[in-house]
Design a protein around this motif. Structure first.
Motif, PDB file in Angstrom:
ATOM      1  N   GLU A   1       0.825  -1.205   0.000  1.00  0.00           N
ATOM      2  CA  GLU A   1       0.000   0.000   0.000  1.00  0.00           C
ATOM      3  C   GLU A   1       0.866   1.265   0.000  1.00  0.00           C
ATOM      4  O   GLU A   1       0.579   2.230  -0.715  1.00  0.00           O
ATOM      5  CB  GLU A   1      -0.938   0.006   1.212  1.00  0.00           C
ATOM      6  CG  GLU A   1      -1.936   1.144   1.180  1.00  0.00           C
ATOM      7  CD  GLU A   1      -2.925   1.076   2.331  1.00  0.00           C
ATOM      8  OE1 GLU A   1      -3.396   2.157   2.712  1.00  0.00           O
ATOM      9  OE2 GLU A   1      -3.222  -0.025   2.840  1.00  0.00           O
ATOM     10  N   ASP A   2       1.934   1.265   0.769  1.00  0.00           N
ATOM     11  CA  ASP A   2       2.855   2.413   0.795  1.00  0.00           C
ATOM     12  C   ASP A   2       3.536   2.598  -0.558  1.00  0.00           C
ATOM     13  O   ASP A   2       3.730   3.728  -1.016  1.00  0.00           O
ATOM     14  CB  ASP A   2       3.910   2.236   1.889  1.00  0.00           C
ATOM     15  CG  ASP A   2       3.332   2.337   3.300  1.00  0.00           C
ATOM     16  OD1 ASP A   2       2.231   2.903   3.436  1.00  0.00           O
ATOM     17  OD2 ASP A   2       3.986   1.845   4.247  1.00  0.00           O
ATOM     18  N   ARG A   3       3.904   1.497  -1.166  1.00  0.00           N
ATOM     19  CA  ARG A   3       4.554   1.581  -2.474  1.00  0.00           C
ATOM     20  C   ARG A   3       3.598   2.141  -3.520  1.00  0.00           C
ATOM     21  O   ARG A   3       3.987   2.968  -4.357  1.00  0.00           O
ATOM     22  CB  ARG A   3       5.066   0.199  -2.896  1.00  0.00           C
ATOM     23  CG  ARG A   3       6.235  -0.269  -2.024  1.00  0.00           C
ATOM     24  CD  ARG A   3       6.683  -1.667  -2.379  1.00  0.00           C
ATOM     25  NE  ARG A   3       7.207  -1.697  -3.739  1.00  0.00           N
ATOM     26  CZ  ARG A   3       7.489  -2.815  -4.385  1.00  0.00           C
ATOM     27  NH1 ARG A   3       7.280  -3.987  -3.825  1.00  0.00           N
ATOM     28  NH2 ARG A   3       7.964  -2.777  -5.614  1.00  0.00           N
TER      29      ARG A   3
ATOM     30  N   THR B   1       1.022   4.072  -2.954  1.00  0.00           N
ATOM     31  CA  THR B   1       0.823   5.484  -2.622  1.00  0.00           C
ATOM     32  C   THR B   1       2.006   6.320  -3.111  1.00  0.00           C
ATOM     33  O   THR B   1       1.829   7.408  -3.664  1.00  0.00           O
ATOM     34  CB  THR B   1       0.636   5.659  -1.100  1.00  0.00           C
ATOM     35  OG1 THR B   1      -0.471   4.881  -0.667  1.00  0.00           O
ATOM     36  CG2 THR B   1       0.419   7.120  -0.738  1.00  0.00           C
ATOM     37  N   ASP B   2       3.207   5.802  -2.918  1.00  0.00           N
ATOM     38  CA  ASP B   2       4.412   6.505  -3.383  1.00  0.00           C
ATOM     39  C   ASP B   2       4.405   6.643  -4.906  1.00  0.00           C
ATOM     40  O   ASP B   2       4.707   7.712  -5.443  1.00  0.00           O
ATOM     41  CB  ASP B   2       5.662   5.747  -2.920  1.00  0.00           C
ATOM     42  CG  ASP B   2       6.937   6.479  -3.294  1.00  0.00           C
ATOM     43  OD1 ASP B   2       7.030   7.706  -3.031  1.00  0.00           O
ATOM     44  OD2 ASP B   2       7.854   5.830  -3.863  1.00  0.00           O
ATOM     45  N   LEU B   3       4.038   5.576  -5.604  1.00  0.00           N
ATOM     46  CA  LEU B   3       3.973   5.625  -7.066  1.00  0.00           C
ATOM     47  C   LEU B   3       2.901   6.606  -7.543  1.00  0.00           C
ATOM     48  O   LEU B   3       3.110   7.345  -8.509  1.00  0.00           O
ATOM     49  CB  LEU B   3       3.704   4.232  -7.636  1.00  0.00           C
ATOM     50  CG  LEU B   3       4.875   3.247  -7.556  1.00  0.00           C
ATOM     51  CD1 LEU B   3       4.413   1.855  -7.995  1.00  0.00           C
ATOM     52  CD2 LEU B   3       6.041   3.719  -8.393  1.00  0.00           C
ATOM     53  N   GLU B   4       1.761   6.624  -6.884  1.00  0.00           N
ATOM     54  CA  GLU B   4       0.706   7.571  -7.246  1.00  0.00           C
ATOM     55  C   GLU B   4       1.173   9.011  -7.029  1.00  0.00           C
ATOM     56  O   GLU B   4       0.876   9.901  -7.832  1.00  0.00           O
ATOM     57  CB  GLU B   4      -0.558   7.288  -6.437  1.00  0.00           C
ATOM     58  CG  GLU B   4      -1.279   6.022  -6.857  1.00  0.00           C
ATOM     59  CD  GLU B   4      -2.454   5.685  -5.945  1.00  0.00           C
ATOM     60  OE1 GLU B   4      -2.510   6.205  -4.812  1.00  0.00           O
ATOM     61  OE2 GLU B   4      -3.310   4.902  -6.385  1.00  0.00           O
ATOM     62  N   SER B   5       1.886   9.236  -5.958  1.00  0.00           N
ATOM     63  CA  SER B   5       2.417  10.567  -5.666  1.00  0.00           C
ATOM     64  C   SER B   5       3.416  10.993  -6.735  1.00  0.00           C
ATOM     65  O   SER B   5       3.388  12.128  -7.225  1.00  0.00           O
ATOM     66  CB  SER B   5       3.073  10.571  -4.292  1.00  0.00           C
ATOM     67  OG  SER B   5       3.674  11.812  -4.031  1.00  0.00           O
TER      68      SER B   5
END
Length: 68
Positions: A4-6, A8-12
């Protein structure tokens, strides 16, 4: 780092890249307009130079040679 963090990071990162691409596109469009305007101005200047050169040529042909 979990999945989930990854994501979110990619979306950012994707959002930041989209903003950067849009900003670069805006600058490119503005520069293209400037280039087009400069091309029109340059064509007008060249035309004016040719017209003025034609006036000077006709003036020089009518003038007597300098040794008279």
């Amino acid at each position: 780092m979990n999945l989930e963090d990854r994501v979110t990071d990619l979306e950012s990162r994707l959002a930041f890249q989209d903003d950067t691409i849009q900003a670069l596109n805006d600058v490119l469009v503005a520069q293209q307009r400037i280039v087009e305007r400069l091309q029109l101005q340059m064509a007008a200047l060249l035309k004016r130079q040719e017209e003025m050169a034609g006036q000077f040529e006709s003036f020089e042909e009518d003038a007597p040679p300098p040794h008279y």
